[in-house]
Design a protein around this motif. Structure first.
Motif, PDB file in Angstrom:
ATOM      1  N   ILE A  64       0.745  -1.111   0.132  1.00  0.00           N
ATOM      2  CA  ILE A  64      -0.132   0.044   0.021  1.00  0.00           C
ATOM      3  C   ILE A  64       0.828   1.343  -0.029  1.00  0.00           C
ATOM      4  O   ILE A  64       2.182   1.006   0.217  1.00  0.00           O
ATOM      5  N   THR A  65       0.255   2.349  -0.161  1.00  0.00           N
ATOM      6  CA  THR A  65       0.878   3.843  -0.048  1.00  0.00           C
ATOM      7  C   THR A  65       0.972   4.522   1.108  1.00  0.00           C
ATOM      8  O   THR A  65      -0.022   3.919   2.016  1.00  0.00           O
ATOM      9  N   ASP A  66       1.426   5.341   1.407  1.00  0.00           N
ATOM     10  CA  ASP A  66       1.542   6.295   2.416  1.00  0.00           C
ATOM     11  C   ASP A  66       0.278   6.835   2.530  1.00  0.00           C
ATOM     12  O   ASP A  66      -0.485   6.767   3.642  1.00  0.00           O
ATOM     13  N   GLU A  67      -0.392   7.197   1.303  1.00  0.00           N
ATOM     14  CA  GLU A  67      -1.726   7.718   1.488  1.00  0.00           C
ATOM     15  C   GLU A  67      -2.917   6.508   2.121  1.00  0.00           C
ATOM     16  O   GLU A  67      -3.720   7.052   2.879  1.00  0.00           O
ATOM     17  N   GLY A  68      -2.434   5.440   1.530  1.00  0.00           N
ATOM     18  CA  GLY A  68      -3.286   4.275   1.974  1.00  0.00           C
ATOM     19  C   GLY A  68      -3.202   4.029   3.473  1.00  0.00           C
ATOM     20  O   GLY A  68      -4.208   3.813   4.004  1.00  0.00           O
ATOM     21  N   LEU A  69      -2.152   4.156   3.825  1.00  0.00           N
ATOM     22  CA  LEU A  69      -1.987   4.078   5.256  1.00  0.00           C
ATOM     23  C   LEU A  69      -2.623   5.164   6.189  1.00  0.00           C
ATOM     24  O   LEU A  69      -3.305   4.919   7.177  1.00  0.00           O
ATOM     25  N   LYS A  70      -2.328   6.297   5.847  1.00  0.00           N
ATOM     26  CA  LYS A  70      -2.927   7.618   6.479  1.00  0.00           C
ATOM     27  C   LYS A  70      -4.282   7.579   6.106  1.00  0.00           C
ATOM     28  O   LYS A  70      -5.153   7.958   7.354  1.00  0.00           O
ATOM     29  N   GLY A  71      -5.127   6.963   5.303  1.00  0.00           N
ATOM     30  CA  GLY A  71      -6.467   7.362   4.611  1.00  0.00           C
ATOM     31  C   GLY A  71      -7.217   5.841   5.166  1.00  0.00           C
ATOM     32  O   GLY A  71      -8.261   5.832   4.923  1.00  0.00           O
ATOM     33  N   SER A  72      -6.668   5.137   5.996  1.00  0.00           N
ATOM     34  CA  SER A  72      -7.572   3.947   6.433  1.00  0.00           C
ATOM     35  C   SER A  72      -7.247   3.372   7.882  1.00  0.00           C
ATOM     36  O   SER A  72      -6.280   4.126   8.479  1.00  0.00           O
ATOM     37  N   SER A  73      -7.686   2.449   8.393  1.00  0.00           N
ATOM     38  CA  SER A  73      -7.312   1.837   9.717  1.00  0.00           C
ATOM     39  C   SER A  73      -6.369   0.900   9.879  1.00  0.00           C
ATOM     40  O   SER A  73      -5.893   0.327  10.737  1.00  0.00           O
ATOM     41  N   ALA A  74      -5.487   0.925   8.392  1.00  0.00           N
ATOM     42  CA  ALA A  74      -4.391   0.275   8.564  1.00  0.00           C
ATOM     43  C   ALA A  74      -3.426   0.561   9.475  1.00  0.00           C
ATOM     44  O   ALA A  74      -3.269   1.951   9.712  1.00  0.00           O
ATOM     45  N   LYS A  75      -2.367  -0.277  10.181  1.00  0.00           N
ATOM     46  CA  LYS A  75      -1.444   0.423  11.132  1.00  0.00           C
ATOM     47  C   LYS A  75      -0.274  -0.336  10.545  1.00  0.00           C
ATOM     48  O   LYS A  75       0.035  -1.280  10.130  1.00  0.00           O
ATOM     49  N   LEU A  76       0.901   0.537  10.640  1.00  0.00           N
ATOM     50  CA  LEU A  76       2.478  -0.034  10.491  1.00  0.00           C
ATOM     51  C   LEU A  76       3.032  -0.737  11.649  1.00  0.00           C
ATOM     52  O   LEU A  76       3.099  -0.001  12.731  1.00  0.00           O
ATOM     53  N   PHE A  77       3.346  -1.995  11.698  1.00  0.00           N
ATOM     54  CA  PHE A  77       3.782  -2.637  12.727  1.00  0.00           C
ATOM     55  C   PHE A  77       5.378  -2.676  12.613  1.00  0.00           C
ATOM     56  O   PHE A  77       5.805  -3.188  11.422  1.00  0.00           O
ATOM     57  N   PRO A  78       6.081  -2.674  13.717  1.00  0.00           N
ATOM     58  CA  PRO A  78       7.453  -2.771  13.410  1.00  0.00           C
ATOM     59  C   PRO A  78       7.911  -4.384  13.401  1.00  0.00           C
ATOM     60  O   PRO A  78       6.974  -5.342  13.836  1.00  0.00           O
ATOM     61  N   LYS A  79       9.089  -4.532  12.820  1.00  0.00           N
ATOM     62  CA  LYS A  79       9.776  -5.904  12.697  1.00  0.00           C
ATOM     63  C   LYS A  79       9.683  -6.456  14.032  1.00  0.00           C
ATOM     64  O   LYS A  79      10.039  -5.872  15.202  1.00  0.00           O
ATOM     65  N   GLY A  80       9.489  -7.776  14.255  1.00  0.00           N
ATOM     66  CA  GLY A  80       9.345  -8.346  15.551  1.00  0.00           C
ATOM     67  C   GLY A  80       7.980  -8.521  16.288  1.00  0.00           C
ATOM     68  O   GLY A  80       7.809  -9.087  17.210  1.00  0.00           O
TER      69      GLY A  80
END
Length: 406
Positions: A64-80
């Protein structure tokens, strides 16, 4: 708290009980709007439950794009981050995986980010893996049994010191590494065999006879010139009902499916004897024109009359023909006689008469057949040996998971 049955000798402290919710932050992801092209095709990995399989996730199938991350309930999870499948097809629900990359996930994945002072994430990964069946049984009732964030938070972990957690996880990781290397070795051997088979059947590689001379030219023959149909009925009421498995060949149906899916009366089925072949006209992965297997594991067995059964006649080596069929050398020929648009529930419409009269095979002389079969058998023995090592190591790991956790 009690201690596990198997433990490193340097440790003696009791293990403490905690819930996942007490020692981690539990959340889930989301799916950006598929209708918005600006949300998809970027550089941020987006993980679904299809990738969760008691493994470390090193890549994703979608981004997904940065826009997709900001415009949805998706969350960026860290390695581990430790992921668990809340729902999914088949046996997916309850499986766990560790992110080996920074990634987003869909809402079918729960993400656990542990307090590093209390939990070593690899240790939690293996402990939840050991609880897989129990976790699956916690699923909510309903048409589709699902897990929930609340259920995940309530899961119990038994925890020794961080130092012991790390040593346990590192040991189990080394077992996983061995399994991974064995699987890689098996895949390479299988790839090598496939390449050799192609060259052998295309005659790019030819053997010599025992005097060092070339073998006679191979003959193109009708299937009925090499094989005859087997239609003997099961008058003896043999109850060894067989099915075709891509990996295991003709195998007892109850052993394969863990239940009987045959008719109650099987006296009308075809009775196969050891060495006979059966062709299942159902197409499946790796077998676009159906699979042909030889009866190797039993002296006798019965199959549905939907199968086309046959045996060789004349001076033939069945081990050669077994390899010939497994290499897919009949696919093009069967495709010529399979009626277009007549596929019903995965079943090819192949006429028995056309199968025997119109399908062609390329036949070496009997001596060359034997040489080819002997060569390929050596490779099969090596593949079987590696596969047995994989199974033994996996069984060893399963035992460890049962004995190294409370």
């Amino acid at each position: 708290m009690t201690s596990p049955n198997i433990r490193f000798s340097a440790y003696s402290d009791k293990w403490e009980k905690e819930t996942v919710g007490d020692v981690s932050k539990v959340t889930s992801g989301g799916t950006p709007n598929r209708a918005n092209p600006a949300y998809w095709g970027g550089s941020i990995p987006w993980v679904t439950t299809s990738l969760i399989d008691f493994n470390k996730i090193v890549s994703a199938d979608e981004f997904i794009t940065d826009e997709g991350l900001k415009g949805s309930s998706a969350k960026l999870f860290p390695k581990g981050t430790l992921l668990i499948a809340l729902y999914g097809q088949g046996v997916t629900r309850g499986k766990v995986a560790l992110l080996d990359i920074d990634a987003t996930t869909n809402q079918a994945c729960a993400a656990m980010m542990f307090d590093k002072n209390k939990v070593y994430q690899d240790f939690a990964f293996f402990q939840l893996m050991s609880k897989y069946e129990g976790i699956r049984n916690l699923a909510n009732d309903g048409g589709q049994k699902n897990l929930s964030g609340g259920l995940i938070k309530s899961l119990e972990l038994t925890l020794p010191s961080i130092k012991e957690q790390r040593q346990i996880a590192d040991f189990l990781s080394s077992v996983d590494k061995k399994i991974s290397l064995l699987k890689e070795k098996h895949a390479l051997l299988k790839q090598y065999k496939k390449g050799v088979m192609q060259k052998l059947f295309k005659q790019e590689i030819r053997f010599k006879d025992d005097n060092g001379n070339d073998f006679p030219d191979r003959q193109e023959l009708r299937f009925e010139q090499v094989f005859e149909r087997v239609t003997r009925k099961n008058k003896e009421d043999n109850q060894n009902v067989l099915t075709i498995s891509a990996q295991r060949g003709l195998i007892n149906q109850e052993k394969y499916f863990n239940k009987s899916v045959s008719a109650k009366n099987v006296t009308g089925y075809y009775l196969l004897e050891k060495g006979d072949f059966a062709y299942n006209k159902s197409y499946s992965k790796g077998y676009p024109m159906g699979a042909i297997k030889r009866l190797n594991n039993y002296d006798k067995g019965v199959v549905s009359t939907l199968y086309i059964c046959f045996k060789s006649h004349g001076e033939q080596h069945d081990e050669f023909w077994e390899q010939y069929f497994e290499a897919g050398n009949l696919n093009r020929e069967i495709n010529k006689i399979a009626q277009e648009g007549a596929r019903n529930h995965g079943l090819l419409n192949v006429s028995v008469t056309e199968f025997f009269h119109d399908v062609k095979v390329v036949a070496p002389c009997a001596e060359e057949q034997q040489k080819i079969a002997d060569f390929l058998r050596v490779l099969d023995i090596k593949l079987d040996a590696v596969n047995q090592q994989i199974e033994l190591t996996q069984t060893f790991k399963k035992g460890l998971l049962q004995q190294m956790f409370v």
